[in-house]
Design an enzyme around this catalytic site. Structure first.
Site, PDB file in Angstrom:
ATOM      1  N   TYR A 175      73.161  46.151  43.712  1.00  0.00           N
ATOM      2  CA  TYR A 175      71.974  46.976  43.998  1.00  0.00           C
ATOM      3  C   TYR A 175      72.008  47.505  45.427  1.00  0.00           C
ATOM      4  O   TYR A 175      72.296  46.779  46.379  1.00  0.00           O
ATOM      5  CB  TYR A 175      70.680  46.168  43.792  1.00  0.00           C
ATOM      6  CG  TYR A 175      69.443  46.923  44.225  1.00  0.00           C
ATOM      7  CD1 TYR A 175      68.971  47.999  43.471  1.00  0.00           C
ATOM      8  CD2 TYR A 175      68.774  46.618  45.411  1.00  0.00           C
ATOM      9  CE1 TYR A 175      67.880  48.728  43.871  1.00  0.00           C
ATOM     10  CE2 TYR A 175      67.664  47.341  45.817  1.00  0.00           C
ATOM     11  CZ  TYR A 175      67.227  48.397  45.047  1.00  0.00           C
ATOM     12  OH  TYR A 175      66.132  49.127  45.453  1.00  0.00           O
ATOM     13  N   HIS A 229      62.763  60.204  50.179  1.00  0.00           N
ATOM     14  CA  HIS A 229      61.743  59.243  50.618  1.00  0.00           C
ATOM     15  C   HIS A 229      61.019  59.702  51.884  1.00  0.00           C
ATOM     16  O   HIS A 229      59.999  59.120  52.248  1.00  0.00           O
ATOM     17  CB  HIS A 229      62.377  57.879  50.846  1.00  0.00           C
ATOM     18  CG  HIS A 229      62.742  57.152  49.578  1.00  0.00           C
ATOM     19  ND1 HIS A 229      63.324  57.780  48.505  1.00  0.00           N
ATOM     20  CD2 HIS A 229      62.606  55.844  49.221  1.00  0.00           C
ATOM     21  CE1 HIS A 229      63.529  56.894  47.541  1.00  0.00           C
ATOM     22  NE2 HIS A 229      63.095  55.713  47.935  1.00  0.00           N
ATOM     23  N   ASN A 250      64.546  50.183  54.292  1.00  0.00           N
ATOM     24  CA  ASN A 250      63.936  49.081  53.560  1.00  0.00           C
ATOM     25  C   ASN A 250      63.550  47.985  54.554  1.00  0.00           C
ATOM     26  O   ASN A 250      64.364  47.134  54.894  1.00  0.00           O
ATOM     27  CB  ASN A 250      64.952  48.570  52.537  1.00  0.00           C
ATOM     28  CG  ASN A 250      64.319  47.879  51.360  1.00  0.00           C
ATOM     29  OD1 ASN A 250      64.946  47.064  50.712  1.00  0.00           O
ATOM     30  ND2 ASN A 250      63.077  48.199  51.054  1.00  0.00           N
ATOM     31  N   TYR A 291      22.213  35.866  73.328  1.00  0.00           N
ATOM     32  CA  TYR A 291      23.547  35.453  72.891  1.00  0.00           C
ATOM     33  C   TYR A 291      24.653  36.342  73.438  1.00  0.00           C
ATOM     34  O   TYR A 291      25.758  35.878  73.716  1.00  0.00           O
ATOM     35  CB  TYR A 291      23.633  35.468  71.364  1.00  0.00           C
ATOM     36  CG  TYR A 291      22.841  34.395  70.662  1.00  0.00           C
ATOM     37  CD1 TYR A 291      22.088  33.447  71.368  1.00  0.00           C
ATOM     38  CD2 TYR A 291      22.828  34.331  69.276  1.00  0.00           C
ATOM     39  CE1 TYR A 291      21.359  32.478  70.713  1.00  0.00           C
ATOM     40  CE2 TYR A 291      22.107  33.357  68.608  1.00  0.00           C
ATOM     41  CZ  TYR A 291      21.368  32.431  69.322  1.00  0.00           C
ATOM     42  OH  TYR A 291      20.655  31.474  68.662  1.00  0.00           O
ATOM     43  N   PHE A 300      61.159  42.599  52.358  1.00  0.00           N
ATOM     44  CA  PHE A 300      60.521  43.853  52.767  1.00  0.00           C
ATOM     45  C   PHE A 300      59.015  43.839  52.556  1.00  0.00           C
ATOM     46  O   PHE A 300      58.319  44.750  52.986  1.00  0.00           O
ATOM     47  CB  PHE A 300      61.103  45.022  51.964  1.00  0.00           C
ATOM     48  CG  PHE A 300      61.130  44.755  50.480  1.00  0.00           C
ATOM     49  CD1 PHE A 300      59.965  44.693  49.739  1.00  0.00           C
ATOM     50  CD2 PHE A 300      62.333  44.538  49.838  1.00  0.00           C
ATOM     51  CE1 PHE A 300      59.987  44.423  48.382  1.00  0.00           C
ATOM     52  CE2 PHE A 300      62.374  44.275  48.476  1.00  0.00           C
ATOM     53  CZ  PHE A 300      61.190  44.211  47.744  1.00  0.00           C
ATOM     54  N   GLU A 315      57.509  47.825  41.215  1.00  0.00           N
ATOM     55  CA  GLU A 315      56.949  47.341  42.484  1.00  0.00           C
ATOM     56  C   GLU A 315      55.445  47.232  42.287  1.00  0.00           C
ATOM     57  O   GLU A 315      54.675  48.119  42.648  1.00  0.00           O
ATOM     58  CB  GLU A 315      57.344  48.305  43.607  1.00  0.00           C
ATOM     59  CG  GLU A 315      58.870  48.369  43.750  1.00  0.00           C
ATOM     60  CD  GLU A 315      59.377  49.568  44.524  1.00  0.00           C
ATOM     61  OE1 GLU A 315      58.546  50.334  45.053  1.00  0.00           O
ATOM     62  OE2 GLU A 315      60.615  49.749  44.580  1.00  0.00           O
TER      63      GLU A 315
END
Length: 505
Positions: A52, A82, A194, A277, A326, A411
């Site tokens: 892969y 991408h 990645n 406060y 990742f 995914e």
């Protein structure tokens, strides 16, 4: 010079590289690991093995075997397809941090890239040439694919870069530098994109900015405490030791030290028994935010030195494993925690602004106006602070609780860590403006009290602040004052350190 080896990069070093323009070098032993890892990839390709990311498609296409002659084209298609980020660009310092972090991760020797790739990333940092990267489009698992693809485009001579103060086409900058575009080989495109370097780079900048902001908040809240003749007893060391949080004790000590010689500070029973406060609980609130920063720092420094691409190559190529490093969940949670911590710094600051301007809560002129009624003074500055803290409350909603499936449900759980990091940055920017408003109001209140009565430390801060923002003698466009002081605070133009010594109350 800072030598990167993939294992021990710190936030302090990152600050020197990003802001101090420290030169970086590559550790020779780390380069040996890079070469071994690359040799393993080339052996896999030559042996015709199917692995892969080396000779397969990506995501849902992982079962598609790529022909040997198309392996190089696969990498180029990957980064082009991408590189679809949108929205405003990341600040240039974030892009610089991204390049440093991507380089450091590759130097671990698990990614299979050639030495020329890491050398180009090193040169980009040292020559101050950084990719132009859109900030939106990452799900934070399969890594920061879209942002890092814009980074990878620059290596092949495409996209745009920040260079010499301008955004330029990459080829134009390359011509000036004498660089040749790289042709990415098997595994290299995926190794570059990645990972979690976009969210981590943004996280690094967030941490540096937030750390400075909490230091400034201790100073500015001390100025407010003096201008409202606050009660120092609430900062007595015994109170904070009784609870036991080191950060809370540290804040109380800082306030005691800053105000140690003030003639405006009071004791319980002199003017009132207790403060509100927002004054009394400064150590508890600021201290809790400091605790959160410590958590964020720990996670960032782990991630800065992590191998986060997929697959990873071990044992000189004998073991090539697909996993999920990742996935940005650790940084997503850290950024969400940071958002809340900084939002609370702004929340309590805005409440102190209200106490400074509200004539029902103090004995100062209403809204610190030079002529109450005719002139509004700081009235609308409090509105702005209130608006910013309310905006922060929406931004502080945790990004990490969301997920959405992608890549045909391969995914199916993602971190949204980059969204969290981006929102954290906006919260920090907003909080800086709220603290600026508090400082403007506190300086004005001190003038009414008599600046000579303030502590020597606060007089020093007041003098510097007045060089940036003048006294309110007449209504003016206060927008400019807020922006100018906020910019001044963000530029480290004052020594915010405290000489450690415990002052008895």
């Amino acid at each position: 010079m800072i030598q990167l080896n993939g294992s021990d990069l710190t936030l302090k070093q990152m600050k020197s590289i990003i802001y101090g323009k420290e030169i970086i070098a590559i550790n020779p032993e780390s380069m040996k690991k890079v070469r071994k890892s690359r040799a393993a990839v080339e052996r896999i390709v030559s042996n015709g093995e199917t692995v892969y990311g080396i000779n397969t498609g990506f995501g849902k296409f992982s079962d598609v075997r790529i022909k040997d002659e198309d392996v190089d084209n696969l990498q180029l298609h990957l980064i082009r397809s991408h590189a679809c980020g949108v929205g405003e660009n990341f600040p240039a310092v974030v892009s610089k941090a991204m390049v440093v972090l991507r380089l450091n991760a590759l130097l671990k020797g698990f990614s299979g890239v050639r030495p020329c790739v890491v050398e180009r990333l090193r040169d980009m940092v040292n020559e101050n040439i950084f990719p132009v990267i859109p900030s939106q489009g990452s799900l934070g698992a399969s890594g920061d694919l879209a942002p890092l693809s814009h980074l990878a485009l620059v290596l092949v001579g495409e996209g745009e870069v920040h260079y010499r103060g301008k955004i330029r086409p990459t080829q134009e900058a390359y011509q000036k530098l004498g660089y040749e575009s790289l042709t990415l080989k098997a595994k290299e495109g995926l190794a570059l994109i990645n990972g979690t370097q976009a969210m981590t780079a943004m996280g690094v900048i967030n941490y540096i900015e937030a750390e400075r902001l909490v230091d400034q908040s201790d100073w500015v809240s001390s100025m407010t405490l003096e201008s409202l003749e606050g009660i120092i007893d609430a900062f007595h060391p015994a109170i904070h030791e009784a609870r036991g949080y080191p950060e809370q004790m540290e804040v109380a000590e800082r306030v005691r030290t800053i105000t140690s010689d003030s003639k405006l500070i009071t004791h319980q029973g002199e003017k009132r028994v207790q403060d509100a406060y927002s004054l009394r609980c400064i150590p508890q609130v600021h201290g809790a935010s400091r605790q959160s920063l410590a958590y964020v720092k720990e996670k960032l420094e782990i991630e800065m030195n992590a191998a986060t691409d997929n697959p990873l190559i071990f044992d000189d190529g004998e073991t090539v494993v697909s996993g999920g490093n990742f996935h940005g969940q650790p940084i997503a949670l850290a950024m969400d925690f940071l958002k809340i911590a900084v939002a609370e710094i702004a929340n309590i600051s805005e409440r102190r602004v209200e106490r400074l301007v509200n004539p029902q809560l103090n004995d100062l002129p209403g809204f610190l106006s030079p002529d109450p009624g005719l002139q509004s003074g700081a009235m609308i500055m409090q509105y702005v602070a209130a608006s910013l803290v309310s905006e922060n409350k929406t931004l502080a909603h945790p990004a990490s609780v969301d997920s959405i499936p992608s890549s045909a449900n391969q995914e199916d759980h993602v971190s949204m860590g980059t969204i969290g990091a981006r929102h954290a940055y906006q919260i920090i920017v907003n909080a800086q403006k709220v603290v600026s408003i508090e400082m403007i109001c506190a300086m004005q209140a001190l003038e009414y009290r008599g600046i000579s009565l303030a502590s020597s430390s606060i007089q020093r801060l007041f003098a510097k602040g007045r060089e940036v923002v003048p006294s309110i003698t007449e209504d003016r466009i206060f927008s400019k004052d807020i922006e100018t002081l906020s910019k001044w605070l963000s530029c480290d133009q004052f020594d915010w350190t405290i000489q450690r010594k415990t002052i008895s109350s």
